[in-house]
Design an enzyme around this catalytic site. Sequence first.
Site, PDB file in Angstrom:
ATOM      1  N   GLU A 116       0.792  -1.226   0.000  1.00 31.38           N
ATOM      2  CA  GLU A 116       0.000   0.000   0.000  1.00 31.38           C
ATOM      3  C   GLU A 116       0.830   1.284   0.000  1.00 31.38           C
ATOM      4  OE1 GLU A 116      -2.956  -0.271   3.105  1.00 31.38           O
ATOM      5  OE2 GLU A 116      -3.997  -1.883   2.063  1.00 31.38           O
TER       6      GLU A 116
ATOM      7  N   GLU B  10      -6.032  -8.044  -0.261  1.00 27.58           N
ATOM      8  CA  GLU B  10      -6.676  -7.822   1.035  1.00 27.58           C
ATOM      9  C   GLU B  10      -8.123  -7.433   0.803  1.00 27.58           C
ATOM     10  OE1 GLU B  10      -4.885  -5.023   3.791  1.00 27.58           O
ATOM     11  OE2 GLU B  10      -2.887  -5.831   3.367  1.00 27.58           O
TER      12      GLU B  10
HETATM   13  C1  FCB Z   1      -4.828  -2.178   5.196  1.00 29.53           C
HETATM   14  C2  FCB Z   1      -3.491  -2.630   5.765  1.00 29.53           C
HETATM   15  C3  FCB Z   1      -3.598  -3.694   6.827  1.00 29.53           C
HETATM   16  C4  FCB Z   1      -4.777  -3.470   7.727  1.00 29.53           C
HETATM   17  C5  FCB Z   1      -6.026  -3.262   6.914  1.00 29.53           C
HETATM   18  C6  FCB Z   1      -7.280  -3.111   7.724  1.00 29.53           C
HETATM   19  O1  FCB Z   1      -4.723  -0.869   4.751  1.00 29.53           O
HETATM   20  O2  FCB Z   1      -2.687  -3.135   4.739  1.00 29.53           O
HETATM   21  O3  FCB Z   1      -2.387  -3.729   7.518  1.00 29.53           O
HETATM   22  O4  FCB Z   1      -4.528  -2.419   8.570  1.00 29.53           O
HETATM   23  O5  FCB Z   1      -5.885  -2.152   6.087  1.00 29.53           O
END
Ligand code: FCB
Length: 441
Positions: free
Chosen positions: A168, A352
């Site tokens: 990210e 994610e």
């Molecule tokens: C993302 C992150 C992870 C976690 C989630 C909820 O931005 O990569 O570490 O904090 O959000």
Amino acid sequence: MSFSFQHSDFPDDFLFGTATSAYQIEGHGFGGAGRTHWDDFAATPGNVVRAEHGQRACDHYHRYPQDLDLVRDAGFDAYRFSLSWARVMPDGRTPNPEGLDFYDRLTDAMLERGLKPCATLYHWELPSPLADLGGWRNRDIADWFADYTHTIMSRLGDRMYSVAPINEPWCVAWLSHFLGHHAPGLRDIRAAARAMHHVLLSHGRAIQVMRDLGLTNLGSVFNLEWATPADDSPAAQAAAARYDAIYNHWFLSGVFKGHYPAQALDGLEPHLPANWQDDFTTIQSPLDWCGLNYYTRKCIAPDPSPWPALREVDGPLPKTQMGWEIYPEGLYNFLTSTAKTYTGDLPLLITENGMASAESPISGGVHDPERIAFLDAHLAQVLRAMRDGVPVQGYFVWSLLDNYEWALGYEKRFGLVHVDFETLERQPKSSYLALTELLNR
Ligand code: FCB
């Protein structure tokens, strides 16, 4: 409650996985890990809820065999984890044999369980001595990161299924240097612009180092938020487009097109480092896949403040414990638009996706039907995108365990498995059980 589709609705080679990160679960008080800028950020009053930090976290450092059993038993194919720079190199530059040995054991433990190790090299715990030198503001970070990449991947690279350099980039750069919500907690447009560029330069350098080591299946992990104008006015539309440019297009466009979007350059160009245009050959180092992290959308309105002159406003959709609107269509929108504009036939992965909710154990179980519904609705959008021809290759749930949710401490629970932070006992939630049923069928 169960899922509305079958495992067999996905292609045989579709990867189901779950994701974690080092600082959020391992416990940085063990194994010779060095101090990180997250420890410093948390030690500064007002930054983190109850000033919580990752010194013990889920104690995964000692309990990883049990945790990886949980990943295997659910039926996941892959495990996305991160390597802590400060554990591998406590001062950012000198290898720590204990740290390297830990990741050796962790990797072998994944392989023994038939799990594909999907590594991320940087998920936010910058060693403090490098932060002292300016961290992501300093162009030298690309050299430091390249050395770290070489050290850890010479040791583990032969056993990795896939590797991405940086989790990210938007959070590393904008959230941490412009909004000040994450370490190092700066609110400085010049620092932010430098970090926005150096994070991509470092990504490209790490890819080159790993290619030279002969590694394959290398990718990137971007977080995307769908930007919705707060109303129909041209001013709201322009503000949303600016948000979209800074959040989403800066990184995708840098890596896949070799330039930055005009709506973001408008404000950032005066603050970029000298000769930034010369770095795109490195930044554009070819990738084997592109990972998208997706959670929510934001409603954006214009604001009288200086550039970017926008603000987030409350949206009408149901929200998670984070206060984030649940908007599964955004995942479909991003999968289709990313493939169309940037990645074409390159495999996409959802690296994610998940939600926080506040449930706690009652009568022998942890019941989280809203998490099952969330995952179901998002996976339905993945299937929809695949039916429309988008080459999606895998999906990772964030997260295996309740963990350290950065500035929000241990309060926001994203896990498929509940963690009692007093006893450290793990207890699978009903979402874990529903996934187990789906994946083992
Ligand atoms: C993302 C992150 C992870 C976690 C989630 C909820 O931005 O990569 O570490 O904090 O959000």
